[in-house]
Design a protein around this motif. Structure first.
Motif, PDB file in Angstrom:
ATOM      1  N   ARG A   1       0.823  -1.208   0.000  1.00  0.00           N
ATOM      2  CA  ARG A   1       0.000   0.000   0.000  1.00  0.00           C
ATOM      3  C   ARG A   1       0.857   1.258   0.000  1.00  0.00           C
ATOM      4  N   ALA A   2       1.883   1.282   0.841  1.00  0.00           N
ATOM      5  CA  ALA A   2       2.691   2.494   0.990  1.00  0.00           C
ATOM      6  C   ALA A   2       3.416   2.849  -0.298  1.00  0.00           C
ATOM      7  N   TYR A   3       4.062   1.865  -0.916  1.00  0.00           N
ATOM      8  CA  TYR A   3       4.906   2.170  -2.073  1.00  0.00           C
ATOM      9  C   TYR A   3       4.102   2.330  -3.358  1.00  0.00           C
ATOM     10  N   VAL A   4       3.113   1.484  -3.568  1.00  0.00           N
ATOM     11  CA  VAL A   4       2.285   1.662  -4.764  1.00  0.00           C
ATOM     12  C   VAL A   4       1.517   2.975  -4.662  1.00  0.00           C
ATOM     13  N   GLY A   5       0.951   3.247  -3.478  1.00  0.00           N
ATOM     14  CA  GLY A   5       0.229   4.497  -3.291  1.00  0.00           C
ATOM     15  C   GLY A   5       1.112   5.706  -3.507  1.00  0.00           C
ATOM     16  N   ALA A   6       2.315   5.673  -2.947  1.00  0.00           N
ATOM     17  CA  ALA A   6       3.237   6.801  -3.118  1.00  0.00           C
ATOM     18  C   ALA A   6       3.604   6.991  -4.581  1.00  0.00           C
ATOM     19  N   PHE A   7       3.823   5.899  -5.295  1.00  0.00           N
ATOM     20  CA  PHE A   7       4.256   6.010  -6.691  1.00  0.00           C
ATOM     21  C   PHE A   7       3.157   6.600  -7.567  1.00  0.00           C
ATOM     22  N   VAL A   8       1.942   6.094  -7.441  1.00  0.00           N
ATOM     23  CA  VAL A   8       0.881   6.619  -8.311  1.00  0.00           C
ATOM     24  C   VAL A   8       0.505   8.044  -7.913  1.00  0.00           C
ATOM     25  N   GLU A   9       0.543   8.377  -6.626  1.00  0.00           N
ATOM     26  CA  GLU A   9       0.277   9.757  -6.235  1.00  0.00           C
ATOM     27  C   GLU A   9       1.372  10.693  -6.742  1.00  0.00           C
ATOM     28  N   ARG A  10       2.594  10.202  -6.767  1.00  0.00           N
ATOM     29  CA  ARG A  10       3.704  11.026  -7.273  1.00  0.00           C
ATOM     30  C   ARG A  10       3.491  11.399  -8.728  1.00  0.00           C
ATOM     31  N   TRP A  11       3.093  10.414  -9.539  1.00  0.00           N
ATOM     32  CA  TRP A  11       3.073  10.645 -10.980  1.00  0.00           C
ATOM     33  C   TRP A  11       1.700  10.990 -11.535  1.00  0.00           C
ATOM     34  N   LEU A  12       0.668  10.787 -10.762  1.00  0.00           N
ATOM     35  CA  LEU A  12      -0.662  11.205 -11.202  1.00  0.00           C
ATOM     36  C   LEU A  12      -1.110  12.501 -10.537  1.00  0.00           C
ATOM     37  N   CYS A  13      -0.617  12.759  -9.320  1.00  0.00           N
ATOM     38  CA  CYS A  13      -1.094  13.915  -8.559  1.00  0.00           C
ATOM     39  C   CYS A  13      -0.011  14.953  -8.307  1.00  0.00           C
ATOM     40  N   GLY A  14       1.236  14.641  -8.662  1.00  0.00           N
ATOM     41  CA  GLY A  14       2.312  15.607  -8.479  1.00  0.00           C
ATOM     42  C   GLY A  14       2.708  15.850  -7.045  1.00  0.00           C
ATOM     43  N   ARG A  15       2.434  14.888  -6.161  1.00  0.00           N
ATOM     44  CA  ARG A  15       2.753  15.059  -4.749  1.00  0.00           C
ATOM     45  C   ARG A  15       4.143  14.499  -4.460  1.00  0.00           C
ATOM     46  N   THR A  16       4.975  15.295  -3.847  1.00  0.00           N
ATOM     47  CA  THR A  16       6.308  14.839  -3.475  1.00  0.00           C
ATOM     48  C   THR A  16       6.206  13.656  -2.520  1.00  0.00           C
ATOM     49  N   GLN A  17       7.019  12.635  -2.753  1.00  0.00           N
ATOM     50  CA  GLN A  17       6.958  11.408  -1.959  1.00  0.00           C
ATOM     51  C   GLN A  17       8.352  11.046  -1.460  1.00  0.00           C
ATOM     52  N   PRO A  18       8.730  11.509  -0.284  1.00  0.00           N
ATOM     53  CA  PRO A  18      10.052  11.175   0.247  1.00  0.00           C
ATOM     54  C   PRO A  18      10.303   9.675   0.340  1.00  0.00           C
ATOM     55  N   LEU A  19       9.238   8.885   0.511  1.00  0.00           N
ATOM     56  CA  LEU A  19       9.393   7.437   0.620  1.00  0.00           C
ATOM     57  C   LEU A  19      10.099   6.846  -0.590  1.00  0.00           C
ATOM     58  N   LEU A  20       9.940   7.459  -1.751  1.00  0.00           N
ATOM     59  CA  LEU A  20      10.518   6.919  -2.982  1.00  0.00           C
ATOM     60  C   LEU A  20      11.964   7.343  -3.192  1.00  0.00           C
ATOM     61  N   GLY A  21      12.492   8.203  -2.310  1.00  0.00           N
ATOM     62  CA  GLY A  21      13.810   8.765  -2.541  1.00  0.00           C
ATOM     63  C   GLY A  21      14.967   7.900  -2.097  1.00  0.00           C
ATOM     64  N   GLY A  22      14.707   6.868  -1.298  1.00  0.00           N
ATOM     65  CA  GLY A  22      15.803   6.032  -0.815  1.00  0.00           C
ATOM     66  C   GLY A  22      15.323   5.094   0.270  1.00  0.00           C
ATOM     67  N   PRO A  23      16.245   4.444   0.993  1.00  0.00           N
ATOM     68  CA  PRO A  23      15.864   3.504   2.050  1.00  0.00           C
ATOM     69  C   PRO A  23      15.001   4.189   3.111  1.00  0.00           C
ATOM     70  N   SER A  24      14.094   3.406   3.708  1.00  0.00           N
ATOM     71  CA  SER A  24      13.149   3.934   4.681  1.00  0.00           C
ATOM     72  C   SER A  24      13.304   3.196   6.010  1.00  0.00           C
ATOM     73  N   ARG A  25      13.359   3.959   7.105  1.00  0.00           N
ATOM     74  CA  ARG A  25      13.395   3.332   8.425  1.00  0.00           C
ATOM     75  C   ARG A  25      12.076   2.624   8.728  1.00  0.00           C
ATOM     76  N   ALA A  26      10.981   3.158   8.183  1.00  0.00           N
ATOM     77  CA  ALA A  26       9.670   2.549   8.439  1.00  0.00           C
ATOM     78  C   ALA A  26       9.535   1.202   7.751  1.00  0.00           C
ATOM     79  N   TYR A  27      10.205   1.040   6.614  1.00  0.00           N
ATOM     80  CA  TYR A  27      10.102  -0.203   5.834  1.00  0.00           C
ATOM     81  C   TYR A  27      11.509  -0.684   5.482  1.00  0.00           C
TER      82      TYR A  27
END
Length: 440
Positions: free
Chosen positions: A394-420
């Motif tokens: 949910r987190a990564y697919v949601g972040a990816f489609v929101e990034r490219w369909l809605c133009g919302r910056t998504q720090p989760l996609l920028g590199g390794p995540s402590r949460a995941y």
């Protein structure tokens, strides 16, 4: 012919002689002899409390409408004497407390799925069909202009397997449409009391068959897009959809179909392949600047080894790589990565298996398996719980489609995540600014 891995609802490993280039290409449940129809748990099934999917993470309530679509301009590829049919669940942001609770699946759909795995007499059919989900049928849509995500499941499994992801996307403010492709699941209910079974599971035997199936599903998804956004839309809430913001997401064969759709339909701006071998090679032009995420289990797609001289950038996953690691029996991702231009992203999930991107592990974790059905040991490399796997998906697919369909910056996609910490970045490109994203 490749030997493909499929993971049953009981987390057992089954080896299947199904077509495709790698271990995650089509991964369908094995065909089995259907047992007599029943609507209650069989004798010997383990008693269970009510099953449920985790609540969606977004703030909005979720509605669901079901559509039966018939493409009268195409013959079915598996049963050529009939028109191509699809069943579609449309999930959408809704007004809270409207509508009635949606059903996860019919009893017969679940029974046939478990029967194909040899588990219909072992696992609780009724309890699985009654799994509690968040969406409500006939709920009043919230006003707004929404991006659309098309979702295609793995071969043999059916659209219900992506319910947890679809509900989450809708709770974030998107419209999500899950698609059942006729004769490509072990059991899907169609109007008129018909239960269509997996003819494709028997007939798909070569890589050419797999490629044709991927293209066929892409045509299905294009037809769904036509049906939701055309002059005479099939869905009552069609006015909510922004046809300029469309993504395709799929698991296994559905992931291949998402890539095929981007190859053949310019209306689709972004795609996600969840652990599926690609049925069509990606050419030198990639997807023409449209975003694509390769999102897989590390065991299935461990990434590529830098060629001599490619240096640190390749090793850090920021440059095209060549060569395939010894543990990767699916070269299609490395081939695609080498041709995809920005924006592109390749993520692997440690501890995942092929079905970790679906609802099945979440439900399996809630079922006390009888000793005869429980695996003696976890599948190699399979360490995620179902809830962890769904949360990551949910987190990564949601972040990816929101990034490219809605133009919302998504720090989760920028590199390794402590949460995941289970998610590793195999390859990525620098993210353009939000302004550049909106101009696409």
């Amino acid at each position: 012919m490749a030997i493909l891995r499929a993971v049953s609802l009981a987390a057992a490993i089954l080896l299947l002689p199904v077509a495709g280039a790698g271990s995650a290409a089509a991964a369908a449940p094995p065909q089995g002899t259907a047992s007599p129809q029943g609507t209650v748990p069989r004798q010997g099934t383990a008693p269970v409390a009510g099953l449920s999917l985790p609540r969606p993470t977004g703030p909005l309530a979720v509605g669901r409408d079901t559509l039966h679509l018939v493409d009268r301009h195409r013959r079915d590829p598996w049963v050529p004497g009939v028109a191509r049919e699809l069943m579609v669940d449309v999930y959408y942001p809704a007004q809270a407390a409207t509508g009635t609770p949606a059903r996860y699946a019919t009893v017969e759909e679940i029974r046939r799925y478990l029967a194909a795995l040899g588990l219909a007499d072992t696992l609780p059919v009724q309890a699985l069909a009654d799994t509690h989900i968040a969406s409500r049928v006939g709920a009043r849509p919230l006003p707004g202009r929404r991006a659309l995500v098309l979702l295609s499941p793995g071969l043999g499994v059916g659209r219900r397997s992506l319910t947890g992801l679809a509900e989450d996307l809708a709770s974030r403010g998107l419209v999500a449409a899950t698609v059942d492709h006729a004769y490509e699941s072990v059991g899907t209910a169609f109007p008129g009391g018909r239960m269509l079974t997996c003819v494709a599971c028997d007939r798909m035997r070569t890589d050419a068959d797999f490629g044709a199936a991927s293209r066929g599903r892409a045509a299905d998804l294009s037809f769904v897009l036509d049906s939701l956004t055309g002059a005479h839309p099939a869905w009552r809430g069609a006015q909510l959809i922004d046809p300029a913001r469309v993504a395709a997401v799929g698991h296994s064969l559905g992931g291949s179909a998402a890539a095929s759709l981007l190859l053949h339909d310019r209306r689709v701006r972004a795609g996600v392949d969840m652990d599926g071998t690609l049925g069509e090679p990606v050419g030198a032009g990639g997807f023409g600047g449209r975003a694509f995420l390769l999102f897989g289990a590390t065991a299935d797609h461990p990434g590529s080894t830098p060629a001599a001289g490619e240096g640190t950038a390749a090793k850090n996953g920021t440059a095209p790589t060549s060569g395939v690691t010894a543990g990767d029996d699916d070269p299609s991702w490395a081939q695609a990565w080498a041709h995809l231009g920005p924006p592109r992203l390749w993520l692997d999930v440690d501890g995942a298996d092929h079905f970790s991107f679906t609802d099945d592990p979440v439900l399996a974790d809630q079922i006390p398996l009888p000793a005869a059905a429980a695996p003696s040991a976890p599948a190699p490399g399979q360490t995620l719980t179902g809830r962890q796997a769904l949360a990551i998906t949910r987190a990564y697919v949601g972040a990816f489609v929101e990034r490219w369909l809605c133009g919302r910056t998504q720090p989760l996609l920028g590199g390794p995540s402590r949460a995941y910490p289970q998610v590793r970045v195999v390859g990525r490109d620098p993210q353009p600014t939000a302004d550049a994203t909106r101009r696409r």
